[in-house]
Design an enzyme around this catalytic site. Sequence first.
Site, PDB file in Angstrom:
ATOM      1  N   CYS A  73       7.703  -8.682 -13.608  1.00 45.04           N
ATOM      2  CA  CYS A  73       6.589  -9.592 -13.307  1.00 45.04           C
ATOM      3  C   CYS A  73       5.218  -8.940 -13.235  1.00 45.04           C
ATOM      4  CB  CYS A  73       6.861 -10.326 -12.000  1.00 45.04           C
ATOM      5  SG  CYS A  73       8.174 -11.513 -12.167  1.00 45.04           S
TER       6      CYS A  73
ATOM      7  N   LEU B  73       0.846  -1.194   0.000  1.00 45.25           N
ATOM      8  CA  LEU B  73       0.000   0.000   0.000  1.00 45.25           C
ATOM      9  C   LEU B  73       0.880   1.243   0.000  1.00 45.25           C
ATOM     10  CD1 LEU B  73      -2.884  -0.965   2.486  1.00 45.25           C
ATOM     11  CD2 LEU B  73      -3.000  -0.792  -0.007  1.00 45.25           C
TER      12      LEU B  73
ATOM     13  N   LYS C  81      12.918  -0.791  -8.677  1.00 41.59           N
ATOM     14  CA  LYS C  81      12.798  -0.716  -7.220  1.00 41.59           C
ATOM     15  C   LYS C  81      14.211  -0.774  -6.647  1.00 41.59           C
ATOM     16  CE  LYS C  81      12.250  -5.473  -5.733  1.00 41.59           C
ATOM     17  NZ  LYS C  81      11.343  -6.418  -5.116  1.00 41.59           N
TER      18      LYS C  81
HETATM   19  C1  UDX Z   1       6.969  -9.362  -7.790  1.00 40.40           C
HETATM   20  C2  UDX Z   1       6.249 -10.200  -6.727  1.00 40.40           C
HETATM   21  O1  UDX Z   1       6.265  -9.481  -5.472  1.00 40.40           O
HETATM   22  C3  UDX Z   1       6.927 -11.551  -6.581  1.00 40.40           C
HETATM   23  O2  UDX Z   1       6.204 -12.352  -5.649  1.00 40.40           O
HETATM   24  C4  UDX Z   1       6.954 -12.238  -7.935  1.00 40.40           C
HETATM   25  O3  UDX Z   1       7.620 -13.483  -7.861  1.00 40.40           O
HETATM   26  C5  UDX Z   1       7.643 -11.353  -8.969  1.00 40.40           C
HETATM   27  O4  UDX Z   1       6.995 -10.079  -9.013  1.00 40.40           O
HETATM   28  P1  UDX Z   1       9.203  -7.940  -7.912  1.00 40.40           P
HETATM   29  O5  UDX Z   1       8.819  -7.623  -9.308  1.00 40.40           O
HETATM   30  O6  UDX Z   1      10.597  -8.332  -7.617  1.00 40.40           O
HETATM   31  O7  UDX Z   1       8.284  -9.109  -7.322  1.00 40.40           O
HETATM   32  O8  UDX Z   1       8.915  -6.628  -7.049  1.00 40.40           O
HETATM   33  P2  UDX Z   1       7.890  -6.153  -5.932  1.00 40.40           P
HETATM   34  O9  UDX Z   1       8.581  -6.001  -4.651  1.00 40.40           O
HETATM   35  O10 UDX Z   1       6.664  -6.964  -5.934  1.00 40.40           O
HETATM   36  O11 UDX Z   1       7.565  -4.688  -6.475  1.00 40.40           O
HETATM   37  C6  UDX Z   1       6.993  -4.531  -7.754  1.00 40.40           C
HETATM   38  C7  UDX Z   1       6.825  -3.076  -8.076  1.00 40.40           C
HETATM   39  O12 UDX Z   1       5.787  -2.508  -7.276  1.00 40.40           O
HETATM   40  C8  UDX Z   1       8.050  -2.201  -7.834  1.00 40.40           C
HETATM   41  O13 UDX Z   1       8.167  -1.302  -8.907  1.00 40.40           O
HETATM   42  C9  UDX Z   1       7.736  -1.479  -6.546  1.00 40.40           C
HETATM   43  O14 UDX Z   1       8.386  -0.224  -6.466  1.00 40.40           O
HETATM   44  C10 UDX Z   1       6.231  -1.321  -6.649  1.00 40.40           C
HETATM   45  N1  UDX Z   1       5.544  -1.216  -5.356  1.00 40.40           N
HETATM   46  C11 UDX Z   1       5.565  -2.250  -4.490  1.00 40.40           C
HETATM   47  C12 UDX Z   1       4.823  -0.069  -5.052  1.00 40.40           C
HETATM   48  O15 UDX Z   1       4.777   0.886  -5.850  1.00 40.40           O
HETATM   49  N2  UDX Z   1       4.136  -0.009  -3.884  1.00 40.40           N
HETATM   50  C13 UDX Z   1       4.144  -1.028  -2.977  1.00 40.40           C
HETATM   51  O16 UDX Z   1       3.485  -0.893  -1.938  1.00 40.40           O
HETATM   52  C14 UDX Z   1       4.877  -2.178  -3.287  1.00 40.40           C
END
Ligand code: UDX
Length: 451
Positions: free
Chosen positions: A279, A269, A339
């Site tokens: 992904c 959130l 990220k």
């Molecule tokens: C994701 C899934 O979490 C993981 O379980 C799956 O196997 C692969 O895809 P990942 O892509 O490594 O993992 O990153 P994640 O930590 O999920 O973040 C994804 C994106 O969402 C990032 O750009 C991050 O900055 C963004 N994000 C995440 C937000 O903007 N807000 C949040 O609260 C959480």
Amino acid sequence: MSGGGWVRGVGIIGAGYVGLTLGVFLASKYVRTICVEKDEEKVGRIMKGLSPIHEQGLPELLRQVVEDGVLEARTEIGDMFEEVDVIFITVGTPTGSDGSPDLSQVEEASRQIGNALAASKTGAPLIVVKSTVPPGTTWGIVRPIIEKTSDRVCGKDFHLCVNPEFLREGSALQDTMNPDRIVIGTKHSWAAESLKKFYETLYNPKKIPMLITSPTNAELIKLATNAYLALKISFINLISQICEAVEDGDVGVVAEGLGLDPRIGPLFLRAGLGFGGSCLPKDLRALKWFAAGLGVDASLLDSVLAINGAQRIRVVKKSESLLGGLRGRKVAVLGLAFKPGTDDVREAAAIEIIRELLARGAEVRVHDPAALDNAMRVLGGGVTYCQRIQDCLDGADLAIISTEWPEYALLDPSTVMSLMHNPIIIDGRRILDNKRFREAGVKTYTIGLYQ
Ligand code: UDX
């Protein structure tokens, strides 16, 4: 010594994030592991004990397992079944031109496995699909390809299951060492039981919750999980837009309140520039495409994607209005990776923002502690790449924080004041102490904050 119980060795087809991390983890548990990877350069690096990806803890462990001879990488599958009992398919499934997942690498891996199986004289191996695939792929595409190329029968001469991966980039090794669940999809109990036993031995004494189901359910669980995570992010980003427009609105506080409801929970959130990476966007598109094929109205997923795109454009428009136009203005972009903790720029918010800034005539300078090289491959020579944050900010008219790297949270307002031509910061990840910066004379715009 092997740490995998009944397994002599493991083969992994595709040494990307999932395959390489899995391989290094298995090898660290004394399971002989062979990674098959068509990229020769990558194989060369791995065999020198050098990690091709930026991932915490991976380089050290990779060097160790290669030196110990437990992990090796090859370009060809060859007669691998003489050495391994389990093969994981961990190749990529990028979005194809029509929005469907491109399964060509999964098909190719299945053919390679089938050919190797045809030539093998040993017992029935277990084939595990870890690549993210649409429901029906493992049984409807992988199984017939292996059966046809090997002339062997699934459930008798080889066993098959799908076992989605949930690791996150930036904590890939940690997540592989401590998964919060294991999902196994198959139609044959032997396959499920053997993979379950393998994992129980590996994770012993930890007890990881395991869900054994049909292949389609397992495949759907993976797509639905990532789509749901994306949904949560877009939801809070929608709320962030509302917060910006109502007096005293602060999405951080609203998210905290939401998270206190145990039915909602506090994770995913964080409002900001939305989700990127290899992904979430890809799996969302795959689910949308799959639903459309079934005649299911998935416009909810369209909205999730639209909100995500809008967050990025809003920041560009805000820059434009704050500067009264972008042509010839110097914009510093802090953060290129999708990220923190990774050098991956795939579908990163920063890349889209930079392209928009360039299209509107801005001069763009960028910084990232890990992803400069990867960004250079994607963006080319149109921007200035800075090794130091100071060089990126020097003389800038406006700065955008696009990745929440810890070093950006440590920015000092007085340094910003002295370096920037126009001290304006757009905090796209909500990491700065807004009040402190404003008191020092820096103009700030924070996503999800009324101002
Ligand atoms: C994701 C899934 O979490 C993981 O379980 C799956 O196997 C692969 O895809 P990942 O892509 O490594 O993992 O990153 P994640 O930590 O999920 O973040 C994804 C994106 O969402 C990032 O750009 C991050 O900055 C963004 N994000 C995440 C937000 O903007 N807000 C949040 O609260 C959480």
